[in-house]
Design a protein around this motif. Sequence first.
Motif, mmCIF file in Angstrom:
data_model
loop_
_atom_site.group_PDB
_atom_site.id
_atom_site.type_symbol
_atom_site.label_atom_id
_atom_site.label_comp_id
_atom_site.label_asym_id
_atom_site.label_seq_id
_atom_site.Cartn_x
_atom_site.Cartn_y
_atom_site.Cartn_z
ATOM 1 N N TYR A 10 8.553 -11.952 -37.112
ATOM 2 C CA TYR A 10 9.430 -12.927 -36.474
ATOM 3 C C TYR A 10 9.990 -13.844 -37.544
ATOM 4 N N ALA A 11 11.269 -14.147 -37.466
ATOM 5 C CA ALA A 11 11.883 -15.117 -38.366
ATOM 6 C C ALA A 11 11.742 -16.503 -37.736
ATOM 7 N N GLU A 12 11.788 -17.542 -38.545
ATOM 8 C CA GLU A 12 11.833 -18.899 -38.009
ATOM 9 C C GLU A 12 13.143 -19.019 -37.235
ATOM 10 N N ASP A 13 13.070 -19.447 -35.971
ATOM 11 C CA ASP A 13 14.259 -19.341 -35.133
ATOM 12 C C ASP A 13 14.484 -20.500 -34.165
ATOM 13 N N GLY A 14 13.898 -21.618 -34.362
ATOM 14 C CA GLY A 14 14.083 -22.719 -33.426
ATOM 15 C C GLY A 14 13.144 -22.640 -32.230
ATOM 16 N N LEU A 15 12.610 -21.453 -31.942
ATOM 17 C CA LEU A 15 11.606 -21.292 -30.896
ATOM 18 C C LEU A 15 10.206 -21.233 -31.490
ATOM 19 N N GLY A 16 10.149 -20.963 -32.791
ATOM 20 C CA GLY A 16 8.856 -20.851 -33.447
ATOM 21 C C GLY A 16 9.013 -20.611 -34.930
ATOM 22 N N LEU A 17 7.899 -20.670 -35.621
ATOM 23 C CA LEU A 17 7.880 -20.455 -37.064
ATOM 24 C C LEU A 17 7.849 -18.965 -37.386
ATOM 25 N N GLU A 18 8.096 -18.663 -38.662
ATOM 26 C CA GLU A 18 7.981 -17.291 -39.126
ATOM 27 C C GLU A 18 6.566 -16.805 -38.833
ATOM 28 N N LYS A 19 6.463 -15.561 -38.380
ATOM 29 C CA LYS A 19 5.165 -15.032 -37.978
ATOM 30 C C LYS A 19 5.117 -13.538 -38.258
ATOM 31 N N ARG A 20 3.942 -13.055 -38.606
ATOM 32 C CA ARG A 20 3.741 -11.627 -38.855
ATOM 33 C C ARG A 20 2.459 -11.211 -38.148
ATOM 34 N N VAL A 21 2.549 -10.149 -37.338
ATOM 35 C CA VAL A 21 1.402 -9.646 -36.594
ATOM 36 C C VAL A 21 1.239 -8.171 -36.937
#
Length: 68
Positions: A8-19
Amino acid sequence: MTTFTLRYAEDGLGLEKRVEFDAGNPAQALLIAQGEAEGRWAELSADGKTICRLGRAGTPAGDYWVIL
């Protein structure tokens, strides 16, 4: 089993994330990803190769996947 990654990229809904998680195939990976992707776009990859970009959207009739 294959190791899949949702990014996930940082997008205003949340921070950058990797699962990272293991699944037998992309269909199983989507079942696992459904708990992670609500409301955000993510890139799904396996073994370093991009499979698709995906997001989950909700409607009164239920949730559905948008896959690019």
